[in-house]
Scaffold this motif. Structure first.
Motif, PDB file in Angstrom:
ATOM      1  N   LEU A  28       2.071  10.074  -0.752  1.00 47.84           N
ATOM      2  CA  LEU A  28       1.518   8.920  -1.465  1.00 47.84           C
ATOM      3  C   LEU A  28       1.444   7.708  -0.555  1.00 47.84           C
ATOM      4  O   LEU A  28       2.412   7.365   0.135  1.00 47.84           O
ATOM      5  CB  LEU A  28       2.376   8.590  -2.683  1.00 47.84           C
ATOM      6  CG  LEU A  28       1.918   7.375  -3.508  1.00 47.84           C
ATOM      7  CD1 LEU A  28       0.557   7.648  -4.150  1.00 47.84           C
ATOM      8  CD2 LEU A  28       2.967   7.018  -4.565  1.00 47.84           C
ATOM      9  N   ILE A  29       0.288   7.068  -0.551  1.00 49.01           N
ATOM     10  CA  ILE A  29       0.113   5.762   0.088  1.00 49.01           C
ATOM     11  C   ILE A  29      -0.256   4.787  -1.020  1.00 49.01           C
ATOM     12  O   ILE A  29      -1.316   4.897  -1.631  1.00 49.01           O
ATOM     13  CB  ILE A  29      -0.982   5.797   1.165  1.00 49.01           C
ATOM     14  CG1 ILE A  29      -0.627   6.816   2.256  1.00 49.01           C
ATOM     15  CG2 ILE A  29      -1.178   4.410   1.765  1.00 49.01           C
ATOM     16  CD1 ILE A  29      -1.713   6.992   3.299  1.00 49.01           C
ATOM     17  N   ASP A  30       0.644   3.860  -1.292  1.00 48.57           N
ATOM     18  CA  ASP A  30       0.480   2.896  -2.381  1.00 48.57           C
ATOM     19  C   ASP A  30      -0.154   1.633  -1.819  1.00 48.57           C
ATOM     20  O   ASP A  30       0.460   0.903  -1.032  1.00 48.57           O
ATOM     21  CB  ASP A  30       1.846   2.598  -3.000  1.00 48.57           C
ATOM     22  CG  ASP A  30       1.764   1.724  -4.235  1.00 48.57           C
ATOM     23  OD1 ASP A  30       0.858   0.866  -4.298  1.00 48.57           O
ATOM     24  OD2 ASP A  30       2.606   1.883  -5.139  1.00 48.57           O
ATOM     25  N   ALA A  31      -1.403   1.357  -2.207  1.00 51.01           N
ATOM     26  CA  ALA A  31      -2.119   0.208  -1.657  1.00 51.01           C
ATOM     27  C   ALA A  31      -1.417  -1.107  -1.976  1.00 51.01           C
ATOM     28  O   ALA A  31      -1.414  -2.031  -1.146  1.00 51.01           O
ATOM     29  CB  ALA A  31      -3.552   0.190  -2.190  1.00 51.01           C
ATOM     30  N   ASP A  32      -0.844  -1.221  -3.165  1.00 51.27           N
ATOM     31  CA  ASP A  32      -0.129  -2.456  -3.510  1.00 51.27           C
ATOM     32  C   ASP A  32       1.068  -2.662  -2.578  1.00 51.27           C
ATOM     33  O   ASP A  32       1.338  -3.783  -2.128  1.00 51.27           O
ATOM     34  CB  ASP A  32       0.341  -2.406  -4.960  1.00 51.27           C
ATOM     35  CG  ASP A  32      -0.752  -2.791  -5.945  1.00 51.27           C
ATOM     36  OD1 ASP A  32      -1.766  -3.366  -5.502  1.00 51.27           O
ATOM     37  OD2 ASP A  32      -0.599  -2.507  -7.146  1.00 51.27           O
ATOM     38  N   ALA A  35      -0.194  -3.681   0.740  1.00 56.41           N
ATOM     39  CA  ALA A  35      -0.658  -5.073   0.690  1.00 56.41           C
ATOM     40  C   ALA A  35       0.509  -6.054   0.769  1.00 56.41           C
ATOM     41  O   ALA A  35       0.385  -7.127   1.381  1.00 56.41           O
ATOM     42  CB  ALA A  35      -1.456  -5.303  -0.591  1.00 56.41           C
ATOM     43  N   ARG A  36       1.644  -5.712   0.163  1.00 56.66           N
ATOM     44  CA  ARG A  36       2.826  -6.571   0.267  1.00 56.66           C
ATOM     45  C   ARG A  36       3.418  -6.523   1.679  1.00 56.66           C
ATOM     46  O   ARG A  36       3.898  -7.533   2.201  1.00 56.66           O
ATOM     47  CB  ARG A  36       3.868  -6.152  -0.770  1.00 56.66           C
ATOM     48  CG  ARG A  36       3.473  -6.465  -2.207  1.00 56.66           C
ATOM     49  CD  ARG A  36       4.641  -6.276  -3.159  1.00 56.66           C
ATOM     50  NE  ARG A  36       5.053  -4.884  -3.259  1.00 56.66           N
ATOM     51  CZ  ARG A  36       4.548  -4.018  -4.125  1.00 56.66           C
ATOM     52  NH1 ARG A  36       3.588  -4.403  -4.966  1.00 56.66           N
ATOM     53  NH2 ARG A  36       4.990  -2.772  -4.175  1.00 56.66           N
ATOM     54  N   GLU A  37       3.377  -5.341   2.265  1.00 59.25           N
ATOM     55  CA  GLU A  37       3.958  -5.159   3.596  1.00 59.25           C
ATOM     56  C   GLU A  37       3.237  -6.011   4.648  1.00 59.25           C
ATOM     57  O   GLU A  37       3.872  -6.599   5.522  1.00 59.25           O
ATOM     58  CB  GLU A  37       3.874  -3.680   3.980  1.00 59.25           C
ATOM     59  CG  GLU A  37       4.410  -3.345   5.361  1.00 59.25           C
ATOM     60  CD  GLU A  37       4.221  -1.886   5.708  1.00 59.25           C
ATOM     61  OE1 GLU A  37       3.996  -1.585   6.899  1.00 59.25           O
ATOM     62  OE2 GLU A  37       4.286  -1.038   4.787  1.00 59.25           O
ATOM     63  N   ARG A  92      -6.361  -1.890   5.556  1.00 57.81           N
ATOM     64  CA  ARG A  92      -7.077  -0.703   6.029  1.00 57.81           C
ATOM     65  C   ARG A  92      -6.413  -0.120   7.282  1.00 57.81           C
ATOM     66  O   ARG A  92      -6.264   1.096   7.402  1.00 57.81           O
ATOM     67  CB  ARG A  92      -8.534  -1.052   6.313  1.00 57.81           C
ATOM     68  CG  ARG A  92      -9.378  -1.249   5.061  1.00 57.81           C
ATOM     69  CD  ARG A  92     -10.860  -1.236   5.398  1.00 57.81           C
ATOM     70  NE  ARG A  92     -11.231  -2.376   6.224  1.00 57.81           N
ATOM     71  CZ  ARG A  92     -11.676  -3.525   5.756  1.00 57.81           C
ATOM     72  NH1 ARG A  92     -11.783  -3.710   4.432  1.00 57.81           N
ATOM     73  NH2 ARG A  92     -12.010  -4.517   6.566  1.00 57.81           N
ATOM     74  N   ALA A  93      -6.026  -0.999   8.205  1.00 56.87           N
ATOM     75  CA  ALA A  93      -5.406  -0.517   9.445  1.00 56.87           C
ATOM     76  C   ALA A  93      -4.070   0.158   9.168  1.00 56.87           C
ATOM     77  O   ALA A  93      -3.766   1.222   9.729  1.00 56.87           O
ATOM     78  CB  ALA A  93      -5.223  -1.686  10.416  1.00 56.87           C
ATOM     79  N   ARG A  94      -3.263  -0.434   8.298  1.00 60.40           N
ATOM     80  CA  ARG A  94      -1.951   0.167   7.984  1.00 60.40           C
ATOM     81  C   ARG A  94      -2.124   1.475   7.215  1.00 60.40           C
ATOM     82  O   ARG A  94      -1.404   2.447   7.460  1.00 60.40           O
ATOM     83  CB  ARG A  94      -1.118  -0.821   7.164  1.00 60.40           C
ATOM     84  CG  ARG A  94       0.262  -0.320   6.789  1.00 60.40           C
ATOM     85  CD  ARG A  94       1.055   0.116   7.995  1.00 60.40           C
ATOM     86  NE  ARG A  94       2.391   0.599   7.623  1.00 60.40           N
ATOM     87  CZ  ARG A  94       3.102   1.438   8.357  1.00 60.40           C
ATOM     88  NH1 ARG A  94       2.613   1.903   9.518  1.00 60.40           N
ATOM     89  NH2 ARG A  94       4.294   1.824   7.949  1.00 60.40           N
ATOM     90  N   VAL A 109      -2.564  11.157  -1.176  1.00 58.08           N
ATOM     91  CA  VAL A 109      -3.070  10.433  -2.344  1.00 58.08           C
ATOM     92  C   VAL A 109      -2.942   8.944  -2.074  1.00 58.08           C
ATOM     93  O   VAL A 109      -1.839   8.442  -1.858  1.00 58.08           O
ATOM     94  CB  VAL A 109      -2.300  10.825  -3.616  1.00 58.08           C
ATOM     95  CG1 VAL A 109      -2.763   9.983  -4.802  1.00 58.08           C
ATOM     96  CG2 VAL A 109      -2.468  12.312  -3.905  1.00 58.08           C
ATOM     97  N   ASN A 110      -4.069   8.257  -2.061  1.00 59.89           N
ATOM     98  CA  ASN A 110      -4.080   6.811  -1.847  1.00 59.89           C
ATOM     99  C   ASN A 110      -4.267   6.135  -3.198  1.00 59.89           C
ATOM    100  O   ASN A 110      -5.340   6.192  -3.790  1.00 59.89           O
ATOM    101  CB  ASN A 110      -5.213   6.452  -0.891  1.00 59.89           C
ATOM    102  CG  ASN A 110      -5.063   5.054  -0.312  1.00 59.89           C
ATOM    103  OD1 ASN A 110      -4.098   4.355  -0.605  1.00 59.89           O
ATOM    104  ND2 ASN A 110      -6.015   4.644   0.496  1.00 59.89           N
ATOM    105  N   ASP A 111      -3.207   5.509  -3.683  1.00 61.08           N
ATOM    106  CA  ASP A 111      -3.202   4.812  -4.973  1.00 61.08           C
ATOM    107  C   ASP A 111      -3.769   3.414  -4.745  1.00 61.08           C
ATOM    108  O   ASP A 111      -3.107   2.548  -4.160  1.00 61.08           O
ATOM    109  CB  ASP A 111      -1.765   4.761  -5.494  1.00 61.08           C
ATOM    110  CG  ASP A 111      -1.634   4.039  -6.820  1.00 61.08           C
ATOM    111  OD1 ASP A 111      -2.587   3.345  -7.230  1.00 61.08           O
ATOM    112  OD2 ASP A 111      -0.566   4.149  -7.457  1.00 61.08           O
TER     113      ASP A 111
END
Length: 393
Positions: A28-32, A35-37, A92-94, A109-111
């Motif tokens: 899992l890659i959690d976009a939120d 984004a915080r990172e 996007r880069a991360r 899975v990219n959430d």
């Protein structure tokens, strides 16, 4: 690896789907979370946000105050775009780094909550949308998360609506029942589609075809084609090749086997090999082994050579015909489609013939032009129609 985009409106239960997929073995890659990172204290992203919007968007501990930042950008389009220019490239880069770190046989899975809104659907092999009635979502947000109802309604309204998400979805998971029912649907998706899709993708193998039955006309075929075409176009970029929906599923009201026929035009067939074939395979459309051609119209000697690709996705059969632009086979596919669209009588005759051909040989892959004499007669009718109407490909 198989790249799956997962999205859904706020309160839809998307996180429950993501958690279940992780239990089944997905990465899992959690976009939120990403984004915080990228705007965490001490990051270049946070420093650039402060430079753009001042330290009023920081809390007492020097971290990003999301509420304060939201108040600045929510009603200011220019400010929002400025913020996106800072955060989106970093996200996007991360995300690319995390994907590159996954195993070659992973199902990643990219959430992404705003996957549809920012136009990311074509970048995935499959898009899964979690859909839940708005009333249920409001209840979850207010009762379970303690959100003010007005704020919950505002957040729902700010996102894409269900119709727009469905248009981008290869799979829709409805989450209006119990958690157990949702888990059962996710488990079936994993077992029947995601795992075999990943295996086929890795092996560059076309998913085994179905029985070839002629189905009723499906009004969603053009929408399904549009998703496929966007995925193909993204895979082939920066090449700007013509892509067309052809075959029976491209003719409104026509019953057909549930296989989407797609045509990609290349300058020459030599251009269909090498890099182009690899890009299509990596996007989920591996080449079908062997030599492929269409029979000339009207019937005669010789063959109209082409390349044929299929779909690694067991849930969406595809025949992808790669033909040289302006070649006879390329032109014939477009002429037949457009004439059948324009002539309901010939469309009905075509349907009856297709049914007869399938009943006679239900397991034969009809990826070429059939040898039945009707096609020669239809070709002559279509050519007359083209001359009368001034049709051009």
């Amino acid at each position: 690896m198989l790249r799956v985009g997962l999205t859904g409106g706020i309160g839809s239960g998307k996180s429950a789907v993501a958690a279940r997929l992780v239990e089944l073995g997905a990465v899992l890659i959690d976009a939120d979370r990403v984004a915080r990172e990228v705007v965490a204290p001490g990051s270049e992203g946070l420093a650039e946000i402060v430079a753009a919007f001042s330290d009023r968007v920081l809390d007492a501990d020097g971290a990003l105050d999301r509420a304060a930042l939201g108040a600045v950008v929510f009603a200011d389009e220019a400010a929002r775009r400025r913020l996106e220019a800072i955060t989106h490239p970093r996200v996007r880069a991360r995300t690319a780094e995390l994907m590159a770190a996954a195993a070659p046989d992973a199902i990643v899975v990219n959430d992404v909550p705003l996957l549809v809104e920012v136009g990311l659907a074509p970048t995935y092999h499959l898009v899964v949308v979690v859909q839940t009635a708005v009333a249920t979502r409001l209840d979850r947000l207010t009762r379970l998360r303690g959100m003010d109802r007005v704020e919950a309604e505002r957040r729902i309204a700010a996102q894409a609506d269900d119709a727009r998400r469905r248009a981008a979805a290869d799979v829709v998971l409805t989450n209006d029942a119990s958690l157990g029912a949702l888990h059962a649907a996710v488990d079936a998706l994993w077992r029947r589609r995601l795992q075999p899709y990943e295996h086929n993708l890795r092996e560059r193998r076309v998913a085994p075809p179905g029985q070839g039955e002629v189905a009723r006309s499906d009004p969603s075929w053009p929408e399904q084609y549009a998703r496929l075409a966007a995925r193909i176009r993204h895979a082939l970029a920066p090449a700007d090749l013509r892509i067309d929906h052809i075959g029976a599923t491209a003719v409104s009201g026509s019953a057909a086997a549930d296989v989407i026929d797609v045509q990609v035009a290349v300058p020459t067939l030599a251009d269909a090999d090498g890099t182009l074939a690899d890009r299509l395979a990596n996007a989920g459309f591996p080449r079908v082994p062997g030599h492929w051609w269409d029979d000339p119209r009207p019937a005669g000697p010789g063959r109209w050579e082409k390349r044929l690709h299929g779909s690694a996705d067991p849930g969406r059969p595809v025949r992808l015909h790669v033909r040289a632009a302006d070649s006879p086979g390329w032109r014939y596919a477009l002429l037949m489609r457009d004439h059948l669209r324009a002539d309901p009588d010939q469309r009905a005759a075509y349907l009856m013939l297709k049914r007869d051909l399938v009943e006679a040989a239900p397991h034969v892959d009809g990826s070429g032009t059939a040898r039945d004499p009707w096609f020669d007669e239809e070709y002559l009718r279509a050519e007359q129609w083209a001359e009368q109407t001034g049709w051009r490909p």
